[in-house]
Motif scaffolding. Sequence first.
Motif, PDB file in Angstrom:
ATOM      1  N   ARG A  57       0.822  -1.205   0.000  1.00 41.41           N
ATOM      2  CA  ARG A  57       0.000   0.000   0.000  1.00 41.41           C
ATOM      3  C   ARG A  57       0.859   1.259   0.000  1.00 41.41           C
ATOM      4  N   SER A  58       2.149   1.099   0.295  1.00 43.66           N
ATOM      5  CA  SER A  58       3.085   2.228   0.241  1.00 43.66           C
ATOM      6  C   SER A  58       4.481   1.664   0.067  1.00 43.66           C
ATOM      7  N   ILE A  59       5.386   2.488  -0.421  1.00 39.44           N
ATOM      8  CA  ILE A  59       6.789   2.106  -0.478  1.00 39.44           C
ATOM      9  C   ILE A  59       7.597   3.240   0.136  1.00 39.44           C
ATOM     10  N   GLY A  60       8.711   2.904   0.743  1.00 39.09           N
ATOM     11  CA  GLY A  60       9.483   3.932   1.431  1.00 39.09           C
ATOM     12  C   GLY A  60      10.956   3.600   1.490  1.00 39.09           C
ATOM     13  N   ALA A  61      11.734   4.587   1.849  1.00 38.87           N
ATOM     14  CA  ALA A  61      13.173   4.430   2.054  1.00 38.87           C
ATOM     15  C   ALA A  61      13.605   5.517   3.031  1.00 38.87           C
ATOM     16  N   GLN A  62      14.684   5.265   3.741  1.00 37.01           N
ATOM     17  CA  GLN A  62      15.151   6.243   4.712  1.00 37.01           C
ATOM     18  C   GLN A  62      16.674   6.197   4.801  1.00 37.01           C
ATOM     19  N   ARG A  63      17.232   7.227   5.401  1.00 35.35           N
ATOM     20  CA  ARG A  63      18.689   7.299   5.576  1.00 35.35           C
ATOM     21  C   ARG A  63      18.997   7.924   6.929  1.00 35.35           C
ATOM     22  N   ALA A  64      19.782   7.211   7.721  1.00 39.61           N
ATOM     23  CA  ALA A  64      20.232   7.739   9.006  1.00 39.61           C
ATOM     24  C   ALA A  64      21.351   8.744   8.770  1.00 39.61           C
ATOM     25  N   LEU A  65      21.323   9.860   9.492  1.00 38.59           N
ATOM     26  CA  LEU A  65      22.286  10.940   9.290  1.00 38.59           C
ATOM     27  C   LEU A  65      23.244  11.111  10.452  1.00 38.59           C
ATOM     28  N   GLY A  66      23.000  10.435  11.584  1.00 35.46           N
ATOM     29  CA  GLY A  66      23.860  10.629  12.736  1.00 35.46           C
ATOM     30  C   GLY A  66      23.557  11.933  13.456  1.00 35.46           C
ATOM     31  N   ARG A  67      24.389  12.258  14.434  1.00 33.80           N
ATOM     32  CA  ARG A  67      24.131  13.433  15.271  1.00 33.80           C
ATOM     33  C   ARG A  67      24.822  14.691  14.747  1.00 33.80           C
ATOM     34  N   ARG A  68      25.658  14.549  13.722  1.00 36.26           N
ATOM     35  CA  ARG A  68      26.368  15.715  13.199  1.00 36.26           C
ATOM     36  C   ARG A  68      25.399  16.664  12.502  1.00 36.26           C
ATOM     37  N   VAL A  69      25.624  17.967  12.673  1.00 41.47           N
ATOM     38  CA  VAL A  69      24.788  18.969  12.007  1.00 41.47           C
ATOM     39  C   VAL A  69      25.043  18.911  10.503  1.00 41.47           C
TER      40      VAL A  69
ATOM     41  N   LEU B 194       7.159  12.998   3.749  1.00 39.58           N
ATOM     42  CA  LEU B 194       8.498  13.237   4.293  1.00 39.58           C
ATOM     43  C   LEU B 194       8.498  12.828   5.765  1.00 39.58           C
ATOM     44  N   ARG B 195       9.437  11.972   6.140  1.00 42.26           N
ATOM     45  CA  ARG B 195       9.530  11.505   7.523  1.00 42.26           C
ATOM     46  C   ARG B 195      10.848  11.988   8.117  1.00 42.26           C
ATOM     47  N   MET B 196      10.771  12.490   9.347  1.00 43.08           N
ATOM     48  CA  MET B 196      11.956  13.050   9.997  1.00 43.08           C
ATOM     49  C   MET B 196      12.084  12.537  11.430  1.00 43.08           C
ATOM     50  N   ARG B 197      13.311  12.265  11.831  1.00 40.03           N
ATOM     51  CA  ARG B 197      13.605  11.981  13.242  1.00 40.03           C
ATOM     52  C   ARG B 197      14.613  13.025  13.707  1.00 40.03           C
ATOM     53  N   PHE B 198      14.345  13.597  14.877  1.00 42.44           N
ATOM     54  CA  PHE B 198      15.143  14.718  15.350  1.00 42.44           C
ATOM     55  C   PHE B 198      16.149  14.280  16.410  1.00 42.44           C
ATOM     56  N   ASP B 199      16.961  15.251  16.821  1.00 42.95           N
ATOM     57  CA  ASP B 199      18.047  14.967  17.758  1.00 42.95           C
ATOM     58  C   ASP B 199      17.540  14.480  19.106  1.00 42.95           C
ATOM     59  N   ASP B 200      16.316  14.846  19.472  1.00 40.88           N
ATOM     60  CA  ASP B 200      15.758  14.390  20.743  1.00 40.88           C
ATOM     61  C   ASP B 200      14.946  13.094  20.571  1.00 40.88           C
ATOM     62  N   PHE B 201      15.094  12.434  19.389  1.00 43.45           N
ATOM     63  CA  PHE B 201      14.448  11.153  19.056  1.00 43.45           C
ATOM     64  C   PHE B 201      12.944  11.271  18.806  1.00 43.45           C
ATOM     65  N   THR B 202      12.403  12.489  18.819  1.00 39.41           N
ATOM     66  CA  THR B 202      11.013  12.655  18.401  1.00 39.41           C
ATOM     67  C   THR B 202      10.943  12.586  16.875  1.00 39.41           C
TER      68      THR B 202
ATOM     69  N   LEU C 245      12.336  22.999   6.898  1.00 43.74           N
ATOM     70  CA  LEU C 245      13.677  23.432   7.291  1.00 43.74           C
ATOM     71  C   LEU C 245      13.716  24.209   8.606  1.00 43.74           C
ATOM     72  N   PRO C 246      12.792  25.128   8.888  1.00 44.74           N
ATOM     73  CA  PRO C 246      12.844  25.804  10.196  1.00 44.74           C
ATOM     74  C   PRO C 246      12.780  24.818  11.363  1.00 44.74           C
ATOM     75  N   LEU C 247      11.955  23.795  11.249  1.00 49.38           N
ATOM     76  CA  LEU C 247      11.865  22.796  12.306  1.00 49.38           C
ATOM     77  C   LEU C 247      13.156  21.988  12.406  1.00 49.38           C
ATOM     78  N   ILE C 248      13.762  21.678  11.264  1.00 49.85           N
ATOM     79  CA  ILE C 248      15.026  20.932  11.256  1.00 49.85           C
ATOM     80  C   ILE C 248      16.133  21.763  11.900  1.00 49.85           C
ATOM     81  N   HIS C 249      16.193  23.060  11.580  1.00 54.52           N
ATOM     82  CA  HIS C 249      17.214  23.933  12.178  1.00 54.52           C
ATOM     83  C   HIS C 249      17.043  24.016  13.693  1.00 54.52           C
ATOM     84  N   GLU C 250      15.819  24.022  14.137  1.00 53.12           N
ATOM     85  CA  GLU C 250      15.546  24.154  15.573  1.00 53.12           C
ATOM     86  C   GLU C 250      15.867  22.888  16.343  1.00 53.12           C
TER      87      GLU C 250
END
Length: 390
Positions: free
Chosen positions: A234-246, A279-287, A317-322
């Motif tokens: 019903r959907s297809i997806g892919a993701q990439r881990a970026l680590g903690r580096r800015v 678009l799926r995002m995971r942030f530095d605080d794991f949210t 992008l504003p949320l990602i920068h924050e």
Amino acid sequence: MLHADLDSFYASVEQRDNPRLLGRPVLVGGGVVLAASYEAKASGVRTPMNVQQALRLCPHAVVVPPRMHAYSAASKAVFEIFRDTTPEVEGISIDEAFLDVGGLWRIAGSPVEIAQRLRARVRAEVGLPISVGIARTKFLAKVASAVSKPDGLLEVPPEGELQFLHPLPVERLWGVGAVTARALHERGIRRIGELAELGEGPLAAAVGPAAGRHLYALSRAQDPRRVDTGRRRRSIGAQRALGRRVRADDEIEAYAHGLADRLGRRLRAARRVCRTVVLRMRFDDFTRATRSHTLPEPTDRDAVLLHAVRTLLTAALPLIHERGLTLIGLSLTNLDDADSMQLTLPLEARADSTLDSTLDALRDRFGSDAVTRAALLHRGTGLTVPMLPD
């Protein structure tokens, strides 16, 4: 029903291809453990666990990089054996499937005999161990294969279903994760038999009406689902881990473009189109957070998908920068078959030869990295995990 499940699939392929790894604890992965051999699991290693943490638990483990092409080839060989056993095969992932063998008594023997031959063929022809559960329902067959691991065979006869099921922990039930298990444990329910004795009404009060009805039925070994050979994603997806580096904005955008290219290629290979880009995002605080965009009409064109991805990413992008970004992913949903797509004015047939199809042909022939975006040079396209056909 048979549930056939390859044991520690990635790690078993590595041990098969490198005899020096046989009997040794093996970890497949880089920063994260993608798979662990049973020798490593005996030390408490689990997936997905940080490799450094895994090595503290199992200091003598051998870490090997993943070889996705080898796992894909092994999966295809095993599924050929599945389909040679019965036409009724429902793939769950690249290393497990349900097989309906109920109609093969006269030509192939009992389910146990069929399972024995299947396991022997997978071992002889592909060189891998596989565990098989046999039961009247899909749920019980899957539980039986899990209990039989590693490299085992277990049949649950119809007259012994409840005797097999009720002593098992509630975590064996489909749908019981950490939250549901905690809610059940707080009420003193730790075994499936205790859950069955509780009854559907009190169970619904504890976990909700839908979950209560579902879990109570499973606790009574009731699962009416049949093997579904025509199920499509019903959907297809892919993701990439970026680590903690800015990461700079252009680097994040490059990774998003690489994911979009990969998913567009999968869409066209499966002759499907999509309406919604997520678009799926995971942030530095794991949210986590998601943002979606629905297109005016279904598409499989990279240019249209990329435009939607850029729109979503610019807004985020504003949320990602924050909050900082540690993982980026894309999903394509609202899928439909390309052959049945509604034409739009002007009513022209879709071209067979396009830039997208030409790039797909080059990558099919010379590998996924044969043609890549300039922005991804020296950054790579990330791991492409082998999956069942879309």
